[in-house]
Design an enzyme around this catalytic site. Structure first.
Site, PDB file in Angstrom:
ATOM      1  N   LYS A 508       0.774  -1.179  -0.099  1.00 19.73           N
ATOM      2  CA  LYS A 508       0.098   0.049  -0.090  1.00 19.73           C
ATOM      3  C   LYS A 508       0.904   1.257  -0.100  1.00 19.73           C
ATOM      4  CE  LYS A 508      -3.886  -2.065   2.116  1.00 19.73           C
ATOM      5  NZ  LYS A 508      -3.544  -3.176   2.954  1.00 19.73           N
ATOM      6  N   THR A 556       8.928  -9.468  -0.295  1.00 22.15           N
ATOM      7  CA  THR A 556       7.575  -9.897  -0.777  1.00 22.15           C
ATOM      8  C   THR A 556       7.616 -11.290  -1.174  1.00 22.15           C
ATOM      9  OG1 THR A 556       7.980  -9.423  -3.009  1.00 22.15           O
ATOM     10  CG2 THR A 556       7.655  -7.600  -1.816  1.00 22.15           C
ATOM     11  N   ASP A 679       6.640 -25.272  -3.127  1.00 24.23           N
ATOM     12  CA  ASP A 679       7.656 -24.613  -2.721  1.00 24.23           C
ATOM     13  C   ASP A 679       8.836 -25.217  -2.657  1.00 24.23           C
ATOM     14  OD1 ASP A 679       8.368 -22.392  -0.833  1.00 24.23           O
ATOM     15  OD2 ASP A 679       8.821 -23.907   0.561  1.00 24.23           O
ATOM     16  N   LYS A 683      12.876 -25.045  -4.326  1.00 25.40           N
ATOM     17  CA  LYS A 683      14.145 -25.252  -3.582  1.00 25.40           C
ATOM     18  C   LYS A 683      15.038 -26.270  -4.236  1.00 25.40           C
ATOM     19  CE  LYS A 683      12.008 -23.802   0.659  1.00 25.40           C
ATOM     20  NZ  LYS A 683      11.079 -24.352   1.849  1.00 25.40           N
TER      21      LYS A 683
HETATM   22  N1  NAI Z   1       7.980 -17.797   6.070  1.00 26.12           N
HETATM   23  C1  NAI Z   1       9.607 -18.524   6.001  1.00 26.12           C
HETATM   24  O1  NAI Z   1       9.828 -19.140   6.734  1.00 26.12           O
HETATM   25  C2  NAI Z   1      10.050 -18.306   4.912  1.00 26.12           C
HETATM   26  C3  NAI Z   1       9.732 -17.285   3.865  1.00 26.12           C
HETATM   27  N2  NAI Z   1      10.314 -16.962   2.745  1.00 26.12           N
HETATM   28  C4  NAI Z   1       9.988 -16.034   1.766  1.00 26.12           C
HETATM   29  O2  NAI Z   1      10.077 -14.907   2.416  1.00 26.12           O
HETATM   30  C5  NAI Z   1       8.949 -13.897   1.620  1.00 26.12           C
HETATM   31  C6  NAI Z   1       8.277 -13.265   2.306  1.00 26.12           C
HETATM   32  O3  NAI Z   1       7.239 -14.044   3.074  1.00 26.12           O
HETATM   33  P1  NAI Z   1       6.311 -13.230   4.053  1.00 26.12           P
HETATM   34  O4  NAI Z   1       7.019 -12.311   4.733  1.00 26.12           O
HETATM   35  O5  NAI Z   1       5.682 -14.474   4.798  1.00 26.12           O
HETATM   36  O6  NAI Z   1       5.132 -12.806   3.087  1.00 26.12           O
HETATM   37  P2  NAI Z   1       4.195 -11.531   3.440  1.00 26.12           P
HETATM   38  O7  NAI Z   1       2.997 -12.071   2.619  1.00 26.12           O
HETATM   39  O8  NAI Z   1       3.853 -11.691   4.815  1.00 26.12           O
HETATM   40  O9  NAI Z   1       4.687 -10.223   3.334  1.00 26.12           O
HETATM   41  C7  NAI Z   1       4.767  -9.727   1.935  1.00 26.12           C
HETATM   42  C8  NAI Z   1       5.103  -8.145   2.075  1.00 26.12           C
HETATM   43  O10 NAI Z   1       5.177  -7.674   0.615  1.00 26.12           O
HETATM   44  C9  NAI Z   1       4.536  -6.746   0.450  1.00 26.12           C
HETATM   45  N3  NAI Z   1       4.046  -6.541  -0.970  1.00 26.12           N
HETATM   46  C10 NAI Z   1       3.226  -7.184  -1.744  1.00 26.12           C
HETATM   47  N4  NAI Z   1       3.334  -6.556  -2.999  1.00 26.12           N
HETATM   48  C11 NAI Z   1       4.016  -5.432  -2.847  1.00 26.12           C
HETATM   49  C12 NAI Z   1       4.202  -4.458  -3.850  1.00 26.12           C
HETATM   50  N5  NAI Z   1       3.613  -4.447  -5.037  1.00 26.12           N
HETATM   51  N6  NAI Z   1       4.968  -3.513  -3.282  1.00 26.12           N
HETATM   52  C13 NAI Z   1       5.540  -3.547  -2.052  1.00 26.12           C
HETATM   53  N7  NAI Z   1       5.130  -4.466  -1.309  1.00 26.12           N
HETATM   54  C14 NAI Z   1       4.598  -5.437  -1.561  1.00 26.12           C
HETATM   55  C15 NAI Z   1       3.245  -6.969   1.288  1.00 26.12           C
HETATM   56  O11 NAI Z   1       2.463  -5.902   1.543  1.00 26.12           O
HETATM   57  C16 NAI Z   1       3.616  -7.507   2.558  1.00 26.12           C
HETATM   58  O12 NAI Z   1       4.156  -6.579   3.295  1.00 26.12           O
HETATM   59  C17 NAI Z   1       8.479 -14.859   0.517  1.00 26.12           C
HETATM   60  O13 NAI Z   1       8.861 -14.865  -0.759  1.00 26.12           O
HETATM   61  C18 NAI Z   1       8.674 -16.303   1.106  1.00 26.12           C
HETATM   62  O14 NAI Z   1       8.767 -17.332   0.310  1.00 26.12           O
HETATM   63  C19 NAI Z   1      11.602 -17.824   2.622  1.00 26.12           C
HETATM   64  C20 NAI Z   1      12.016 -18.465   3.545  1.00 26.12           C
HETATM   65  C21 NAI Z   1      11.356 -18.844   4.715  1.00 26.12           C
HETATM   66  N1  LIG Z   2       7.125 -22.150   3.520  1.00 25.27           N
HETATM   67  C1  LIG Z   2       8.364 -22.422   3.510  1.00 25.27           C
HETATM   68  C2  LIG Z   2       9.263 -21.154   4.011  1.00 25.27           C
HETATM   69  C3  LIG Z   2      10.639 -21.634   3.809  1.00 25.27           C
HETATM   70  O1  LIG Z   2      11.122 -21.356   2.575  1.00 25.27           O
HETATM   71  C4  LIG Z   2       8.486 -23.634   4.022  1.00 25.27           C
HETATM   72  O2  LIG Z   2       7.670 -24.203   4.800  1.00 25.27           O
HETATM   73  O3  LIG Z   2       9.452 -24.308   4.438  1.00 25.27           O
END
Ligand code: NAI
Ligand SMILES: N[C@@H](CC=O)C(=O)O
Ligand code: NA
Length: 831
Positions: A508, A556, A679, A683
């Protein structure tokens, strides 16, 4: 005796004139004999020049400027001096303005403003200021005398830039001061011929007046009072962390002044320098600050480089051709021709091949310089022995300056490392054989970045600032924000790393602050005052800021920034990202990003793409870089599925456990990405590419465990509804495995260039059987780890561990920011 010179800003306002009075009084009370030299009130000289030009063209609007200038002087007096004692000074000033008015009228009648007349016109600026300052000092009880330097400084009649007759001048000054009681308030800039015609001393004229007085009177010190705390390490308007230098040599000050630090105009200080009179730059607005002392010797301080200076706009001309090699006299012909046309050369560089000479001039001189040289070499050009002169515009010179660079190895290494690491291309280089100055020519668009990068490299080697541009402030982004805040102080104090969050955005809002957003605030507080989010605008702004040591952090889960990655890397901005979408897109994208990072000397970091914070990708690279060959990778790569299968025993519905995993921050924003195997497929694809297999996404064989109804659901909420309906399917599979004393694991395997993701039921002899919680386990079987694989195990998902992984990558970029070798040298010297 000390000579104090107060420049235009020091007599620019009633407040500053009060400060001048305080300074003078302090010296008097200390029993110190002083002479004061004043410039015209700020803006007056320029206004007089403009009036003269307009009057010459019979443009009567000069009268408006005259009235404004006059009123400015009256206003100054009225604010400064009590009404009861104003009138004498006001009428004195009025008389002078009447004279200016008459002179301008004459100019406008004759339509002529000769250099001689101009000098007369300009002289009023200093005559007015010295009158006001001296009268004000008297009213304040200081015995002051206004001195018109035309009585003291005798010059030839080279108007506008008159040459001083030193002998006659010294005599007059000594004679005058011998008889003087009190503080002389001397007009800067102006002088007179032996016949009494008014002249001026040219650029830096008031400094010159101070130097002439200082030299004639054998002054102990000459103080140049201005509006900054002395000479700074760099221009503080561009380099926020620039600081004032305590001590410089004359030569260093001269070099710094040549390159932009226009506090003094050293040529005019020559009379004082030749007598070894120390100069001190002081701040009228901060008089207690010691300022910068400029003397014969350079200080053997902490920094071998004293300052970083620049000329913002130059043009580079290149003369080349086979006819120049080994032919004596070429450079003398080039520079002779330029000198004849009074074209000033800023910098010269010639490679020892002698095939070409390049030199820098002011942009406005470039065209003429080209013509002049082409004219001089017309025969050689015709014979094709010399090429046409090329001109490159939009360039700047950045120079590092310091006497102690001499004989110190590593300085230029440091210079070029800092520029190179920030993607700044060096167009030309010149180093004086004195080693006092190393100059580089760069694109003007990189100037601010270069100044900051070099300032950091040479003056803040103990502290490296990392500028962070964060996109995405969801689960991972927000956690990272907290971690940055928590560690900021520690990193600064213990590691010398200054974390500067320049930008933050969610879908946003976005917010930028070059000086650093306040990360003690929550993301909502930070973004509350942001502008509407726009990815293209965000990237443009990040690039336009062109800050050194920048890193873009894509937190993101979306595609939005992926298409910009290559451009970002090419703009010398590193990237750290947990987002797997770039590396698991088509192979070409993956390859191009790696290449762009390599070519532009920046980092593309994505350790958290696999196993979150676990060191999976780095370990794999370490193995391969040290010569190991990977035979097989086998792993449980989904934290979410680990968690689900470790906790699902049938007592709680499957859909509840998935919700639980989501609440714990383990799942992707849409948990179907985990459950459908995508996912994990991403990886293993990334790992395959790291091993060297050019696989495309559709070449990974994936087993999807989700029923179609779940896949078809329109939103995450609807998916959970559908999943509830399908709980039985999972119940069955787990029960079946439990019966066989097995556990379900989504296993990814890479072998012989084939990547597969499959749901397996493993028995208690299998290493994956013992996994707990959200554990990942990755086993590398390789040439060296053949009978027993190398195994990495631990929580492979979750906000804290993932954010920490990204955090570590952000910090890791400091290693290539360029450490200073001179510090090392210095400490060895001490031993
Ligand atoms: N949860 C986990 O354990 C892990 C997550 N990841 C990766 O981390 C990344 C982030 O995950 P989360 O934080 O859970 O996602 P989330 O959905 O909570 O956060 C995404 C953020 O990106 C923002 N966003 C989306 N479109 C946008 C735009 N056009 N401009 C600016 N901001 C924008 C959203 O508003 C939000 O703040 C993902 O790619 C996920 O695969 C990687 C490794 C582990
Ligand atoms: N959603 C993923 C987070 C890490 O990349 C997982 O469950 O392993
Ligand atoms: Na990892």
């Amino acid at each position: 005796m000390k000579v104090l010179k107060f420049g235009g800003t020091s007599v620019g306002s009633p407040e500053s004139i009060k400060s001048v009075k305080d300074i003078v009084r302090q010296y008097q009370e200390g029993g110190q004999k002083i002479a004061v030299v004043v410039s015209a009130l700020k803006g007056t000289t320029n206004a007089l020049v403009e009036m003269g030009q307009k009057a010459r063209l019979n443009d009567t609007t000069y009268q408006t400027i005259l009235t404004n200038t006059e009123n400015h002087h009256y206003d100054t007096i009225r604010t400064l001096i009590p009404v009861a004692v104003q009138s004498k000074l006001l009428s004195g000033v009025k008389v002078l303005f009447n004279e200016i008015g008459e002179l301008l009228q004459g100019i406008s009648l004759l339509r002529e403003c000769s250099p001689r007349t101009l000098d007369m016109l300009l002289s009023f600026g200093e005559r007015l200021s010295s009158l006001i300052v001296s009268e004000y000092l008297k009213i304040e009880g200081i015995q002051a005398v206004q001195v018109d330097a035309r009585q003291l400084i005798e010059t030839n009649d080279q108007y506008n830039k008159a040459r001083v007759n030193t002998e006659a001048t010294n005599q007059k000054i000594r004679h005058y001061f011998d008889a003087l009681n009190g503080v002389a308030v001397v007009t800067g800039f102006i002088a007179a011929t032996a016949q009494g015609d008014t002249t001026t001393l040219g650029r830096g004229g008031s400094d010159y007046t101070a130097a002439i007085l200082g030299a004639a009177l054998y002054a102990k010190e000459i103080e140049i009072w201005t509006d900054v705390d002395g000479m700074m390490t760099a221009d503080p308007r561009v380099v926020k962390r620039a600081f004032s230098l305590e001590h410089l040599s004359y030569e260093e000050a001269m070099e710094l002044s040549h390159f932009g630090a226009k506090i003094i105009y050293p040529p005019t200080l020559q009379p004082a320098i030749s007598q070894n009179i120390p100069l001190r730059i002081k701040n009228t607005f901060n008089p207690d600050f010691a300022g910068t002392l400029i003397g014969q010797a350079s200080a053997q301080g902490q920094f071998p480089v004293k300052g970083i200076s620049s000329i913002a706009h130059i043009a580079l001309l290149r003369v080349s051709g086979s006819g120049m090699v080994g032919v004596p006299g070429v450079s003398s012909r080039i520079f002779g021709a330029l000198a004849q046309h009074q074209i000033n050369i800023v910098l010269i560089s010639q490679a020892s091949s002698e095939h070409s000479i390049c030199f820098a001039v002011a942009p406005e001189d470039a065209k003429e310089a080209k013509e002049v040289i082409e004219e001089a070499f017309s025969l050689e050009i015709q014979a094709k022995k010399v090429n046409k002169v090329s001109i490159e515009q939009d360039l700047s010179v950045v120079a590092i300056i310091g006497e102690h660079m001499r004989r110190m190895p590593g300085i230029s290494g440091n210079l070029f490392t800092a520029l190179g690491n920030n993607g700044i291309n060096v167009v030309a280089i010149a180093q004086g054989s004195s080693e006092l100055n190393v100059s580089t020519v760069i694109a003007t668009k990189d100037l601010a970045k270069a100044l900051n990068a070099l300032h950091e490299a040479f003056f803040l080697s103990n502290t490296k600032t990392i500028h962070i541009f964060m996109l995405g402030a969801g689960l991972i982004g927000n956690t990272l924000l907290h971690q940055l805040h928590q560690q900021k102080e520690y990193l600064l104090q213990e590691q010398g790393i200054n974390i500067n969050l320049v930008a933050l955005a969610n879908s946003k809002k976005m917010r930028f602050d070059e000086n650093g957003l306040d990360i003690s605030l929550s993301k909502d507080e930070l973004l509350a005052t942001g502008e509407t989010s726009d990815t293209q605008a965000y990237i443009n702004k990040m690039k336009a800021l062109n800050l050194p040591n920048s890193i873009f952090v894509d937190c993101t889960a979306a595609h939005i920034a992926i298409d910009y990655y290559e451009d970002i890397l090419k703009s010398s901005i590193s990237i750290a990202t947990p987002n797997k979408l770039a590396n698991s897109a088509d192979y070409l994208t993956y390859q191009r990003l790696k290449q762009a990072a390599l070519l532009h000397g920046v980092k593309f970091l994505y350790e958290t793409n696999v196993g979150a914070g676990l060191p999976v990708i780095n370990t794999l690279n370490d193995l391969q870089n040290s010569g190991d060959k990977i035979h097989k990778i086998e792993g449980v790569l989904s934290g979410t599925l680990s968690y689900i299968f470790n906790n699902f025993d049938g007592s709680t519905p499957f859909s509840e456990i998935v919700k639980d995993a989501k609440n714990k921050g383990l799942t992707e924003p849409d948990p179907r990405d985990d459950l459908n195997g995508q996912d994990v497929a991403r990886k293993i694809l990334i790992l395959a590419r790291e091993v060297g297999w050019a696989l495309e996404p559709d070449q990974v064989q994936v087993e999807n465990i989700l029923p179609q109804s779940c896949l078809d659901a329109a939103s995450v909420e609807q998916f959970f509804d559908a999943l509830e309906q399908a709980n039985g399917v999972f119940q069955e599979r787990v029960e079946q495995a439990a019966k066989e004393d097995k556990k379900l694991r989504l296993v990814a395997v890479l072998e012989n260039g084939e990547a597969k993701v499959k749901l397996e039921a493993v028995d208690s002899t299998h290493p994956f059987y013992t996994l707990r919680g959200s554990d990942n386990m990755i086993a590398f079987t390789s040439q060296r780890y053949q009978s027993q694989p190398l195994v990495i195990r631990g929580p492979g998902a979750g906000a804290d561990v993932t954010a920490a992984g990204v955090f570590a990558e952000i910090i890791s970029v400091r290693h290539y920011l360029g450490q200073s070798s001179y510090k090392f040298n210095l400490s060895i010297n001490k031993v």
